[in-house]
Design a protein around this motif. Sequence first.
Motif, PDB file in Angstrom:
ATOM      1  N   SER A  88       1.050  -1.134  -0.063  1.00  0.00           N
ATOM      2  CA  SER A  88      -0.114  -0.102  -0.097  1.00  0.00           C
ATOM      3  C   SER A  88       0.931   1.318  -0.064  1.00  0.00           C
ATOM      4  CB  SER A  88      -0.926  -0.096   1.419  1.00  0.00           C
ATOM      5  OG  SER A  88      -1.736   1.147   1.288  1.00  0.00           O
ATOM      6  N   ALA A  89       1.855   1.414   0.556  1.00  0.00           N
ATOM      7  CA  ALA A  89       2.940   2.397   0.922  1.00  0.00           C
ATOM      8  C   ALA A  89       3.656   2.583  -0.568  1.00  0.00           C
ATOM      9  CB  ALA A  89       3.925   2.142   1.866  1.00  0.00           C
ATOM     10  N   LEU A  90       3.934   1.713  -1.142  1.00  0.00           N
ATOM     11  CA  LEU A  90       4.579   1.705  -2.570  1.00  0.00           C
ATOM     12  C   LEU A  90       3.517   2.347  -3.537  1.00  0.00           C
ATOM     13  CD1 LEU A  90       6.809  -1.520  -2.822  1.00  0.00           C
ATOM     14  CD2 LEU A  90       7.538   0.986  -2.596  1.00  0.00           C
ATOM     15  N   LYS A  91       2.185   1.727  -3.363  1.00  0.00           N
ATOM     16  CA  LYS A  91       1.167   2.201  -4.087  1.00  0.00           C
ATOM     17  C   LYS A  91       1.028   3.952  -4.076  1.00  0.00           C
ATOM     18  CE  LYS A  91      -3.721   1.212  -5.232  1.00  0.00           C
ATOM     19  NZ  LYS A  91      -4.796   0.517  -4.720  1.00  0.00           N
ATOM     20  N   ASN A  92       1.081   4.176  -2.735  1.00  0.00           N
ATOM     21  CA  ASN A  92       0.889   5.887  -2.417  1.00  0.00           C
ATOM     22  C   ASN A  92       1.822   6.603  -2.979  1.00  0.00           C
ATOM     23  OD1 ASN A  92      -1.790   5.474  -1.471  1.00  0.00           O
ATOM     24  ND2 ASN A  92      -1.152   5.564   0.713  1.00  0.00           N
ATOM     25  N   VAL A  93       3.232   5.964  -2.900  1.00  0.00           N
ATOM     26  CA  VAL A  93       4.410   6.637  -3.339  1.00  0.00           C
ATOM     27  C   VAL A  93       4.196   6.971  -4.909  1.00  0.00           C
ATOM     28  CG1 VAL A  93       6.937   6.591  -3.767  1.00  0.00           C
ATOM     29  CG2 VAL A  93       5.981   5.883  -1.460  1.00  0.00           C
ATOM     30  N   LYS A  94       3.780   5.874  -5.581  1.00  0.00           N
ATOM     31  CA  LYS A  94       3.644   5.891  -6.999  1.00  0.00           C
ATOM     32  C   LYS A  94       2.665   7.068  -7.243  1.00  0.00           C
ATOM     33  CE  LYS A  94       4.444   4.066 -11.077  1.00  0.00           C
ATOM     34  NZ  LYS A  94       5.739   4.060 -11.462  1.00  0.00           N
ATOM     35  N   PHE A  95       1.442   7.011  -6.420  1.00  0.00           N
ATOM     36  CA  PHE A  95       0.339   7.846  -6.842  1.00  0.00           C
ATOM     37  C   PHE A  95       0.895   9.434  -6.721  1.00  0.00           C
ATOM     38  CE2 PHE A  95      -2.793  10.762  -4.514  1.00  0.00           C
ATOM     39  CZ  PHE A  95      -3.723  10.894  -5.695  1.00  0.00           C
ATOM     40  N   LEU A  96       1.677   9.809  -5.476  1.00  0.00           N
ATOM     41  CA  LEU A  96       2.250  11.006  -5.122  1.00  0.00           C
ATOM     42  C   LEU A  96       3.257  11.553  -6.224  1.00  0.00           C
ATOM     43  CD1 LEU A  96       3.038  10.828  -1.296  1.00  0.00           C
ATOM     44  CD2 LEU A  96       1.062  12.107  -2.340  1.00  0.00           C
ATOM     45  N   GLN A  97       4.014  10.497  -7.095  1.00  0.00           N
ATOM     46  CA  GLN A  97       4.793  10.989  -8.065  1.00  0.00           C
ATOM     47  C   GLN A  97       3.971  11.460  -9.303  1.00  0.00           C
ATOM     48  OE1 GLN A  97       6.903   7.265  -8.086  1.00  0.00           O
ATOM     49  NE2 GLN A  97       8.856   8.164  -7.120  1.00  0.00           N
ATOM     50  N   ASN A  98       2.943  10.462  -9.649  1.00  0.00           N
ATOM     51  CA  ASN A  98       2.079  10.748 -10.695  1.00  0.00           C
ATOM     52  C   ASN A  98       0.928  11.763 -10.725  1.00  0.00           C
ATOM     53  OD1 ASN A  98       3.413   8.326 -11.958  1.00  0.00           O
ATOM     54  ND2 ASN A  98       1.858   7.027 -11.203  1.00  0.00           N
ATOM     55  N   GLU A  99       0.537  12.091  -9.468  1.00  0.00           N
ATOM     56  CA  GLU A  99      -0.325  12.978  -9.522  1.00  0.00           C
ATOM     57  C   GLU A  99       0.075  14.471  -9.212  1.00  0.00           C
ATOM     58  OE1 GLU A  99      -4.449  14.363  -9.093  1.00  0.00           O
ATOM     59  OE2 GLU A  99      -3.641  12.170  -9.615  1.00  0.00           O
ATOM     60  N   PHE A 100       1.350  14.220  -8.279  1.00  0.00           N
ATOM     61  CA  PHE A 100       1.782  15.783  -8.150  1.00  0.00           C
ATOM     62  C   PHE A 100       3.291  15.989  -8.754  1.00  0.00           C
ATOM     63  CE2 PHE A 100      -1.420  14.493  -4.636  1.00  0.00           C
ATOM     64  CZ  PHE A 100      -2.127  15.593  -4.973  1.00  0.00           C
ATOM     65  N   GLY A 101       3.829  14.875  -9.204  1.00  0.00           N
ATOM     66  CA  GLY A 101       5.029  15.262  -9.926  1.00  0.00           C
ATOM     67  C   GLY A 101       6.090  15.031  -8.867  1.00  0.00           C
ATOM     68  N   LEU A 102       5.952  14.518  -7.763  1.00  0.00           N
ATOM     69  CA  LEU A 102       7.024  14.588  -6.739  1.00  0.00           C
ATOM     70  C   LEU A 102       8.149  13.760  -7.081  1.00  0.00           C
ATOM     71  CD1 LEU A 102       4.639  14.511  -3.542  1.00  0.00           C
ATOM     72  CD2 LEU A 102       5.901  16.458  -4.558  1.00  0.00           C
ATOM     73  N   ASP A 103       9.302  14.154  -7.001  1.00  0.00           N
ATOM     74  CA  ASP A 103      10.720  13.255  -7.259  1.00  0.00           C
ATOM     75  C   ASP A 103      10.940  12.648  -5.746  1.00  0.00           C
ATOM     76  OD1 ASP A 103      11.604  15.396  -5.503  1.00  0.00           O
ATOM     77  OD2 ASP A 103      13.035  16.185  -7.269  1.00  0.00           O
ATOM     78  N   GLU A 104      12.034  11.723  -5.988  1.00  0.00           N
ATOM     79  CA  GLU A 104      12.306  10.921  -4.819  1.00  0.00           C
ATOM     80  C   GLU A 104      12.762  11.688  -3.683  1.00  0.00           C
ATOM     81  OE1 GLU A 104      16.022   7.634  -3.945  1.00  0.00           O
ATOM     82  OE2 GLU A 104      15.256   7.796  -5.887  1.00  0.00           O
ATOM     83  N   SER A 105      13.581  12.848  -3.928  1.00  0.00           N
ATOM     84  CA  SER A 105      13.965  13.375  -2.702  1.00  0.00           C
ATOM     85  C   SER A 105      12.791  14.282  -2.175  1.00  0.00           C
ATOM     86  CB  SER A 105      15.061  14.741  -3.273  1.00  0.00           C
ATOM     87  OG  SER A 105      14.692  15.551  -4.019  1.00  0.00           O
ATOM     88  N   SER A 106      11.891  14.653  -2.735  1.00  0.00           N
ATOM     89  CA  SER A 106      10.631  15.366  -2.222  1.00  0.00           C
ATOM     90  C   SER A 106      10.057  14.423  -1.384  1.00  0.00           C
ATOM     91  CB  SER A 106       9.770  15.825  -3.309  1.00  0.00           C
ATOM     92  OG  SER A 106      10.596  17.218  -3.970  1.00  0.00           O
TER      93      SER A 106
END
Length: 135
Positions: free
Chosen positions: A24-42
Amino acid sequence: MDIDNITIKNEKKLKRLKSFNRKSALKNVKFLQNEFGLDESSITKMLSVAPDILKLSQENIKAKAKFYQDEFALSKDQFVKMIINSPMLLGYNQETVLRKSEFYQSKLSVTFQIQLKVRRFLHNFILFVIIQHFC
């Protein structure tokens, strides 16, 4: 970008979460990346401050984004900057945010009114001194 790397860096903190689910955590990380364009450091920065955000549902995060953007007239970029710097805001309920916002706005309003009165007083005082001096 290595999503596993983000989670591994924060694994120790994430294990403290009672309901931590890696999938679930990995799914949310992916969501944050896709939805808001967040990079790894953010995302790493956000998780170091507020690991609980991984427990939020995607619908909840979308609703919070809409709320903050609508209520405070934020652009998507402004919202993204806000959550990177203060990710715990994603966990606050809307009533709390509105109540705190109203409190601070009322304090700022009072402060602003006092500043205006002080300026008017100083302006009038200076005029008085000038008139007294030259008359």
